[in-house]
Design a protein around this motif. Structure first.
Motif, mmCIF file in Angstrom:
data_model
loop_
_atom_site.group_PDB
_atom_site.id
_atom_site.type_symbol
_atom_site.label_atom_id
_atom_site.label_comp_id
_atom_site.label_asym_id
_atom_site.label_seq_id
_atom_site.Cartn_x
_atom_site.Cartn_y
_atom_site.Cartn_z
ATOM 1 N N VAL A 1 9.625 -7.613 0.229
ATOM 2 C CA VAL A 1 10.871 -8.126 0.680
ATOM 3 C C VAL A 1 11.261 -9.384 -0.291
ATOM 4 O O VAL A 1 10.820 -10.237 -0.435
ATOM 5 C CB VAL A 1 10.956 -8.612 2.099
ATOM 6 C CG1 VAL A 1 12.605 -9.484 2.475
ATOM 7 C CG2 VAL A 1 10.482 -7.996 3.104
ATOM 8 N N ASP A 2 12.199 -8.878 -1.214
ATOM 9 C CA ASP A 2 12.660 -9.859 -2.341
ATOM 10 C C ASP A 2 11.445 -10.183 -3.208
ATOM 11 O O ASP A 2 10.656 -9.336 -3.870
ATOM 12 C CB ASP A 2 13.386 -10.957 -1.850
ATOM 13 C CG ASP A 2 14.552 -10.638 -1.090
ATOM 14 O OD1 ASP A 2 15.410 -9.589 -1.565
ATOM 15 O OD2 ASP A 2 14.889 -11.233 0.018
ATOM 16 N N ASP A 3 11.094 -11.506 -3.293
ATOM 17 C CA ASP A 3 9.712 -11.927 -3.979
ATOM 18 C C ASP A 3 8.686 -12.286 -3.058
ATOM 19 O O ASP A 3 7.766 -12.813 -3.344
ATOM 20 C CB ASP A 3 9.953 -12.939 -4.960
ATOM 21 C CG ASP A 3 10.646 -14.110 -4.414
ATOM 22 O OD1 ASP A 3 11.332 -13.744 -3.074
ATOM 23 O OD2 ASP A 3 10.843 -15.116 -4.912
ATOM 24 N N TYR A 4 8.722 -11.363 -1.896
ATOM 25 C CA TYR A 4 7.465 -11.715 -0.843
ATOM 26 C C TYR A 4 6.966 -10.264 -0.794
ATOM 27 O O TYR A 4 7.502 -9.302 -1.021
ATOM 28 C CB TYR A 4 7.911 -12.278 0.160
ATOM 29 C CG TYR A 4 8.300 -13.673 0.300
ATOM 30 C CD1 TYR A 4 7.427 -14.500 0.510
ATOM 31 C CD2 TYR A 4 9.615 -13.841 -0.097
ATOM 32 C CE1 TYR A 4 7.737 -16.119 0.411
ATOM 33 C CE2 TYR A 4 9.930 -15.254 -0.109
ATOM 34 C CZ TYR A 4 9.119 -16.206 0.183
ATOM 35 O OH TYR A 4 9.400 -17.512 -0.024
ATOM 36 N N MET A 5 5.491 -10.361 -0.616
ATOM 37 C CA MET A 5 5.026 -8.953 -0.220
ATOM 38 C C MET A 5 3.996 -9.368 1.194
ATOM 39 O O MET A 5 3.547 -10.560 1.258
ATOM 40 C CB MET A 5 3.928 -8.922 -1.369
ATOM 41 C CG MET A 5 3.147 -7.550 -0.972
ATOM 42 S SD MET A 5 2.219 -6.903 -2.329
ATOM 43 C CE MET A 5 1.145 -8.287 -2.750
ATOM 44 N N VAL A 6 3.884 -8.415 1.901
ATOM 45 C CA VAL A 6 3.349 -8.617 3.116
ATOM 46 C C VAL A 6 2.379 -7.400 3.269
ATOM 47 O O VAL A 6 2.541 -6.281 3.136
ATOM 48 C CB VAL A 6 4.231 -8.610 4.385
ATOM 49 C CG1 VAL A 6 3.358 -8.509 5.716
ATOM 50 C CG2 VAL A 6 5.174 -9.635 4.394
ATOM 51 N N SER A 7 1.091 -7.567 3.546
ATOM 52 C CA SER A 7 0.329 -6.711 3.575
ATOM 53 C C SER A 7 -0.346 -6.767 5.074
ATOM 54 O O SER A 7 -0.545 -7.943 5.721
ATOM 55 C CB SER A 7 -0.908 -6.626 2.696
ATOM 56 O OG SER A 7 -1.628 -7.942 2.897
ATOM 57 N N CYS A 8 -0.832 -5.642 5.691
ATOM 58 C CA CYS A 8 -1.488 -5.487 7.167
ATOM 59 C C CYS A 8 -2.360 -4.451 7.193
ATOM 60 O O CYS A 8 -2.070 -3.173 6.629
ATOM 61 C CB CYS A 8 -0.668 -5.762 8.200
ATOM 62 S SG CYS A 8 0.447 -4.435 8.629
ATOM 63 N N PHE A 9 -3.396 -4.741 7.973
ATOM 64 C CA PHE A 9 -4.371 -3.571 8.035
ATOM 65 C C PHE A 9 -5.110 -3.792 9.591
ATOM 66 O O PHE A 9 -5.134 -4.669 9.769
ATOM 67 C CB PHE A 9 -5.603 -3.257 7.128
ATOM 68 C CG PHE A 9 -6.219 -4.445 6.827
ATOM 69 C CD1 PHE A 9 -7.527 -4.473 7.575
ATOM 70 C CD2 PHE A 9 -6.229 -5.510 5.788
ATOM 71 C CE1 PHE A 9 -8.406 -5.496 7.337
ATOM 72 C CE2 PHE A 9 -6.772 -6.372 5.381
ATOM 73 C CZ PHE A 9 -7.837 -6.690 6.255
ATOM 74 N N GLY A 10 -5.540 -2.460 9.875
ATOM 75 C CA GLY A 10 -6.163 -2.506 11.136
ATOM 76 C C GLY A 10 -5.881 -1.336 11.932
ATOM 77 O O GLY A 10 -5.486 -0.220 11.649
#
Length: 115
Positions: free
Chosen positions: A77-86
């Motif tokens: 999102v724009d200059d953000y990165m979100v990671s998730c796992f599970g």
């Protein structure tokens, strides 16, 4: 000041790319991080898609103990990165909520984690 090793161990963010972010936040399942772990990064340097690939490679290369995460999602999102796992259901719900909250969000990775 562990040089980022603790942060990398928790989030699986590649330690060699720590200079590409200037802030981060994490959210983890309180009983087992492999059930759900998420992190948001403010990216200040480098190619966002290249960094997403580095995070993906780091997660996929992990030798899991005490539980096995099912799914990895990385969103920008724009200059953000979100990671998730599970757990797949938890990850899919999280992905849906991020996309609802941020209509410009782009899912750049959505893959099963394989042994």
């Amino acid at each position: 000041a562990d040089g980022g090793e603790g942060f990398s161990a928790i989030t699986h963010f590649p330690i060699g790319s720590i200079s590409k972010i200037d802030s981060a936040a994490t959210l983890m399942h309180m009983m087992n991080a492999n059930t759900f772990t998420a992190a948001a990064y403010h990216v200040v340097g480098g190619d966002m898609n290249g960094l997403a690939k580095e995070v993906k490679d780091s997660v996929m290369a992990t030798r899991w103990m005490c539980g096995f995460p099912e799914r990895l999602v990385i969103i920008t999102v724009d200059d953000y990165m979100v990671s998730c796992f599970g757990n797949g259901e938890l990850v899919n719900t999280f992905k849906s909520k991020v996309k609802t909250a941020y209509p410009s969000a782009t899912v750049v990775v959505d893959e099963a984690i394989v042994a």
